[in-house]
Design a protein around this motif. Structure first.
Motif, mmCIF file in Angstrom:
data_model
loop_
_atom_site.group_PDB
_atom_site.id
_atom_site.type_symbol
_atom_site.label_atom_id
_atom_site.label_comp_id
_atom_site.label_asym_id
_atom_site.label_seq_id
_atom_site.Cartn_x
_atom_site.Cartn_y
_atom_site.Cartn_z
ATOM 1 N N UNK A 24 0.833 -1.206 0.000
ATOM 2 C CA UNK A 24 0.000 0.000 0.000
ATOM 3 C C UNK A 24 0.868 1.257 0.000
ATOM 4 N N UNK A 25 1.919 1.248 0.800
ATOM 5 C CA UNK A 25 2.783 2.421 0.900
ATOM 6 C C UNK A 25 3.449 2.728 -0.435
ATOM 7 N N UNK A 26 3.975 1.705 -1.083
ATOM 8 C CA UNK A 26 4.675 1.908 -2.365
ATOM 9 C C UNK A 26 3.722 2.326 -3.468
ATOM 10 N N UNK A 27 2.550 1.687 -3.562
ATOM 11 C CA UNK A 27 1.581 2.072 -4.593
ATOM 12 C C UNK A 27 1.040 3.483 -4.342
ATOM 13 N N UNK A 28 0.818 3.819 -3.085
ATOM 14 C CA UNK A 28 0.307 5.160 -2.783
ATOM 15 C C UNK A 28 1.317 6.224 -3.170
ATOM 16 N N UNK A 29 2.587 5.987 -2.872
ATOM 17 C CA UNK A 29 3.621 6.939 -3.248
ATOM 18 C C UNK A 29 3.732 7.048 -4.774
ATOM 19 N N UNK A 30 3.684 5.912 -5.445
ATOM 20 C CA UNK A 30 3.751 5.905 -6.913
ATOM 21 C C UNK A 30 2.595 6.704 -7.502
ATOM 22 N N UNK A 31 1.388 6.481 -6.996
ATOM 23 C CA UNK A 31 0.218 7.172 -7.523
ATOM 24 C C UNK A 31 0.293 8.677 -7.258
ATOM 25 N N UNK A 32 0.707 9.045 -6.058
ATOM 26 C CA UNK A 32 0.810 10.469 -5.716
ATOM 27 C C UNK A 32 1.821 11.170 -6.608
ATOM 28 N N UNK A 33 2.949 10.530 -6.858
ATOM 29 C CA UNK A 33 4.002 11.138 -7.671
ATOM 30 C C UNK A 33 3.558 11.353 -9.118
ATOM 31 N N UNK A 34 2.572 10.592 -9.569
ATOM 32 C CA UNK A 34 2.129 10.685 -10.970
ATOM 33 C C UNK A 34 0.749 11.294 -11.118
ATOM 34 N N UNK A 35 0.202 11.807 -10.015
ATOM 35 C CA UNK A 35 -1.084 12.483 -10.074
ATOM 36 C C UNK A 35 -2.259 11.572 -10.370
ATOM 37 N N UNK A 36 -2.146 10.315 -9.956
ATOM 38 C CA UNK A 36 -3.208 9.339 -10.180
ATOM 39 C C UNK A 36 -3.898 9.058 -8.848
ATOM 40 N N UNK A 38 -5.155 7.306 -5.817
ATOM 41 C CA UNK A 38 -4.775 6.003 -5.284
ATOM 42 C C UNK A 38 -5.950 5.030 -5.306
ATOM 43 N N UNK A 39 -7.165 5.552 -5.193
ATOM 44 C CA UNK A 39 -8.346 4.691 -5.196
ATOM 45 C C UNK A 39 -8.453 3.893 -6.498
ATOM 46 N N UNK A 40 -8.001 4.487 -7.596
ATOM 47 C CA UNK A 40 -8.051 3.769 -8.874
ATOM 48 C C UNK A 40 -7.070 2.600 -8.875
ATOM 49 N N UNK A 41 -5.915 2.807 -8.274
ATOM 50 C CA UNK A 41 -4.921 1.735 -8.175
ATOM 51 C C UNK A 41 -5.416 0.647 -7.237
ATOM 52 N N UNK A 42 -5.914 1.048 -6.079
ATOM 53 C CA UNK A 42 -6.343 0.105 -5.052
ATOM 54 C C UNK A 42 -7.472 -0.791 -5.541
ATOM 55 N N UNK A 43 -8.279 -0.266 -6.462
ATOM 56 C CA UNK A 43 -9.426 -1.020 -6.962
ATOM 57 C C UNK A 43 -9.026 -2.187 -7.852
#
Length: 219
Positions: A24-36, A38-43
């Motif tokens: 979760x931590x790594x995906x959240x950081x990745x999403x934040x850095x790219x303006x995506x 996080x809910x879309x990734x988590x889904x």
């Protein structure tokens, strides 16, 4: 109910290793850095190869570049990473030619995490680097069974994600859902659902392995 099989194939994250916080931590950081969001990734990310998630949520980015960077971060982030209770003892009891791991993670990430929590490395390890199609495609579990020298229908798979349950079922294996990262209802397509790997009772016999368990309801 006990199951008779020739081999057990484990998913890694969510079954043998509790890596939920890291993922979760790594995906959240990745999403934040790219303006995506996080809910879309988590889904869509649970149990699926990361490169497929990136292609789905960020088709404008180069997936190979992104997966290389994310993979390095996943492999080196070990804060909060630990083996589930009973995982190491179970693997050490099993004959080495009777078990495998099939994970949606990359090889470097899988081996790094196993080394960190001191789990034995299997003779057969199938990762995202080894397959053309990841879970929910049946290829990961078909390949693991083939490399063990058993038919998929003679394997029991342990999976914590719906995509992994589908992958194993499509390969022809019996599946035990492990409700650590998703709800039991999300794993309803599995043969049965257990709360954690320590609920398993595995006996080695001449005819193969006998797998029994404590159900989710009994835990």
């Amino acid at each position: 109910m006990a199951l008779s099989c020739d081999a057990i194939i484990f998913d890694l994250d969510g079954v043998l290793i509790d890596s939920d916080a890291v993922i979760k931590r790594r995906w959240k950081r990745w999403a934040e850095d790219r303006g995506i969001p996080f809910e879309e990734v988590e889904a869509v990310n649970t149990g699926r190869p990361a490169i497929e998630v990136i292609e789905e949520v960020a088709p404008h980015l180069d997936p190979e570049t992104e997966i290389d960077r994310l993979g390095d971060e996943m492999a080196t982030d070990t804060e909060g990473l630990e083996a589930f209770d009973g995982a190491k003892a179970l693997l050490n009891r099993l004959p080495q030619d009777r078990w495998a791991i099939a994970t949606s993670g990359r090889h470097h990430t899988a081996t790094s995490r196993m080394a960190h929590v001191r789990l034995p490395e299997p003779k057969v390890l199938v990762t995202a680097d080894d397959v053309d199609q990841g879970k929910p495609d049946p290829e990961p579990y078909q390949q693991a069974a083939d490399r063990l020298g058993v038919g998929p229908d003679r394997a029991v798979v342990l999976e914590d994600a719906p995509a992994g349950v589908e992958s194993a079922r499509r390969a022809g294996a019996l599946v035990l859902g492990v409700a650590t990262s998703t709800s039991p209802s999300a794993l309803a397509e599995a043969t049965a659902v257990i709360p954690h790997v320590s609920a398993l009772d595995v006996r080695t016999e001449e005819a193969g392995l006998q797998v029994d368990w404590e159900s989710r309801e009994e835990a």
